[in-house]
Design an enzyme around this catalytic site. Structure first.
Site, short mmCIF file in Angstrom:
data_model
loop_
_atom_site.label_atom_id
_atom_site.label_comp_id
_atom_site.label_asym_id
_atom_site.label_seq_id
_atom_site.Cartn_x
_atom_site.Cartn_y
_atom_site.Cartn_z
N GLY A 10 -44.54 64.36 -45.99
CA GLY A 10 -44.67 65.80 -46.23
C GLY A 10 -44.63 66.09 -47.72
O GLY A 10 -43.90 65.44 -48.46
N ARG A 72 -49.38 61.26 -43.44
CA ARG A 72 -48.29 60.55 -42.76
C ARG A 72 -48.80 59.24 -42.16
O ARG A 72 -48.25 58.72 -41.19
CB ARG A 72 -47.67 61.45 -41.68
CG ARG A 72 -46.97 62.68 -42.24
CD ARG A 72 -46.04 63.30 -41.22
NE ARG A 72 -45.47 64.56 -41.67
CZ ARG A 72 -44.35 64.67 -42.39
NH1 ARG A 72 -43.70 63.59 -42.75
NH2 ARG A 72 -43.89 65.85 -42.74
N ASP A 103 -38.09 58.89 -46.39
CA ASP A 103 -37.72 57.66 -45.70
C ASP A 103 -38.92 56.90 -45.11
O ASP A 103 -38.96 55.68 -45.15
CB ASP A 103 -36.64 57.91 -44.63
CG ASP A 103 -37.02 59.01 -43.66
OD1 ASP A 103 -38.00 59.73 -43.92
OD2 ASP A 103 -36.32 59.14 -42.64
N THR A 125 -37.89 64.42 -50.76
CA THR A 125 -38.00 65.09 -49.46
C THR A 125 -37.20 66.38 -49.55
O THR A 125 -36.05 66.36 -50.02
CB THR A 125 -37.49 64.26 -48.26
OG1 THR A 125 -37.33 65.14 -47.14
CG2 THR A 125 -36.17 63.56 -48.49
N ASP A 127 -35.84 67.66 -47.24
CA ASP A 127 -34.69 67.49 -46.33
C ASP A 127 -33.46 66.94 -47.06
O ASP A 127 -32.34 67.07 -46.58
CB ASP A 127 -35.06 66.56 -45.18
CG ASP A 127 -36.07 67.18 -44.23
OD1 ASP A 127 -36.38 68.37 -44.38
OD2 ASP A 127 -36.57 66.47 -43.33
N ASP A 129 -32.22 64.02 -47.45
CA ASP A 129 -31.33 63.21 -46.63
C ASP A 129 -31.46 61.70 -46.84
O ASP A 129 -31.05 60.91 -46.00
CB ASP A 129 -31.53 63.55 -45.14
CG ASP A 129 -32.97 63.37 -44.67
OD1 ASP A 129 -33.82 62.95 -45.48
OD2 ASP A 129 -33.24 63.66 -43.49
N ARG A 171 -35.21 67.94 -40.46
CA ARG A 171 -35.51 67.19 -39.25
C ARG A 171 -34.26 66.60 -38.61
O ARG A 171 -33.99 66.80 -37.43
CB ARG A 171 -36.49 66.06 -39.58
CG ARG A 171 -37.02 65.35 -38.37
CD ARG A 171 -37.84 64.16 -38.77
NE ARG A 171 -39.06 64.51 -39.46
CZ ARG A 171 -40.13 65.04 -38.88
NH1 ARG A 171 -40.10 65.29 -37.58
NH2 ARG A 171 -41.21 65.31 -39.57
O1 F6P Z 1 -39.90 65.63 -43.54
C1 F6P Z 1 -39.82 66.81 -44.22
C2 F6P Z 1 -40.23 67.96 -43.38
O2 F6P Z 1 -40.36 68.99 -44.26
C3 F6P Z 1 -39.28 68.29 -42.21
O3 F6P Z 1 -38.21 69.10 -42.58
C4 F6P Z 1 -40.20 68.97 -41.23
O4 F6P Z 1 -39.75 68.80 -39.91
C5 F6P Z 1 -41.47 68.25 -41.44
O5 F6P Z 1 -41.49 67.79 -42.76
C6 F6P Z 1 -42.71 69.09 -41.16
O6 F6P Z 1 -43.81 68.28 -41.35
P1 F6P Z 1 -45.34 68.68 -41.20
O7 F6P Z 1 -45.81 68.99 -42.58
O8 F6P Z 1 -45.98 67.48 -40.66
O9 F6P Z 1 -45.43 69.91 -40.33
#
Ligand code: F6P
Length: 346
Positions: A10, A72, A103, A125, A127, A129, A171
């Site tokens: 992401g 991804r 990660d 990230t 997140d 984390d 997440r």
């Molecule tokens: O991994 C980071 C993140 O921002 C998460 O918090 C969220 O669930 C996810 O990406 C959303 O991803 P996408 O861009 O695939 O909708």
């Protein structure tokens, strides 16, 4: 020597600042730079790799997104994926790679390093984390978006005496929810690390009304699992997963389900706001720019000094270097101390 730069997973505000930093340091050290387009997808199959010049990275410091694109795509899911990555990079004359990611991206980088290809990482990230680092690029900007939203929601919540449920990203962990919620004055913060039952939420809201506080701001992380909400959630089994096995949590609708249950159980007028990708968009904060710059420069230095399998991280306000495997070993959780702190403001 030619280094490659890749952004995966992401996007997060600060990616361009990190690309610029890695590239500018490389130019300063008389290295050449290639950009791998669209994450690991750019070094599979025929590959998509472009030469980067000082002009390619000019003016990108304040830009959100990533000039390299991201995806991804997971080479570990492809037949001979790591070998494909190595052969595309070698064919393009890339001697070592800076992989900027969370990660998922960094797990691939760790596998690449184990196969003998020179690679270093940069932690990113929203997140926040990754383990072994206090900070990941993008987190600070995301928190800023949450805080601005909470400030705005406070005034309308108080005018209408409503409960506002605000669903934020996260997440597996509640870093954005906890830090954003604390800084934005939420009275209840619900995160995966410290589950609560619907009864406790309802009790909290009644207590507030008893204390003559006739509105409420509840922040909930998208990854929270509350058994009380299960029948209303879109089940994981019904959803497609990405190449790293993740479902789209925003589709599960934790905020919506929680808001409906609260209204049904209390009779208090309740509204939901899902902040979604707003948290990942736009210009990076100064903190994200500075750390993207420090970590990006440090990553290039590692490669240029002949090191591999390492990642610069932030620890106690300083740049330190650890093995890439250390940051993906486990998910760094919000500590009890912050959760307890939030209880003061219920
Ligand atoms: O991994 C980071 C993140 O921002 C998460 O918090 C969220 O669930 C996810 O990406 C959303 O991803 P996408 O861009 O695939 O909708």
């Amino acid at each position: 020597m030619r280094i490659g730069v890749l952004t995966g997973g992401g996007d997060a505000p600060g990616l361009n600042a990190a690309i610029r930093a890695a590239a500018r340091r490389a130019f300063q050290r008389n290295l050449q730079v290639s950009g791998v387009m669209n994450g690991w997808a750019g070094c599979l199959g025929r590959g998509e790799i472009e030469n980067l010049t000082p002009a390619s990275v000019r003016g990108i410091l304040p830009l959100g997104g990533t000039i390299l694109g991201t995806s991804r795509t997971n080479p570990l899911k492809e037949k001979d994926g790591i070998q494909q990555v190595i052969s595309v990079l070698s064919r393009e004359g890339v001697d070592g790679l800076v992989a900027i990611g969370g990660d998922d991206t960094l797990s691939v980088a760790a596998a690449l390093s184990e196969s003998g290809y020179p690679v270093v990482g940069v932690p990113k990230t929203i997140d926040n984390d990754l383990s072994a680092t206090d900070f990941c690029i993008g987190f600070d900007t995301a928190v800023g978006v949450v805080v601005e939203a909470l400030d705005r929601l406070h005034t309308t919540a108080s005018a209408h005496h409503r409960v506002m449920v605000v669903e934020v990203m996260g997440r597996d962990t509640g870093w954005v929810a906890m830090v954003g919620g604390l800084a934005g004055g939420a009275d209840l913060i619900i995160i995966p690390e410290f589950p609560v039952a619907l009864d406790e939420v309802v009790g909290h809201l009644h207590r507030r009304r008893g204390d003559r506080k006739d509105f409420s701001i509840i922040v909930v992380a998208e990854g929270v699992r509350m058994p009380d909400l299960e029948p209303a959630l879109v089940g994981e089994a019904e959803q497609k997963t990405d190449a790293f096995g993740h479902v789209r949590l925003a589709k599960q609708g934790v905020g919506e389900a929680l808001s409906n249950r609260i209204e049904a159980a209390t009779g208090f007028e309740t509204r939901v706001t899902v902040l979604g990708h707003l948290q990942r968009g736009g210009s990076p904060s100064p903190v994200d720019r500075i750390w993207a710059t420090r970590l990006g420069v440090a990553a290039t230095d590692l490669l240029a000094d002949g090191k591999s399998g390492l990642i610069p991280v932030r620890r106690d306000g300083q740049v330190e270097v650890v093995p890439i495997g250390d940051v993906v070993k486990e998910t760094r959780q919000v500590p009890r101390e912050l959760y307890d702190l939030a209880q003061v403001f219920g």
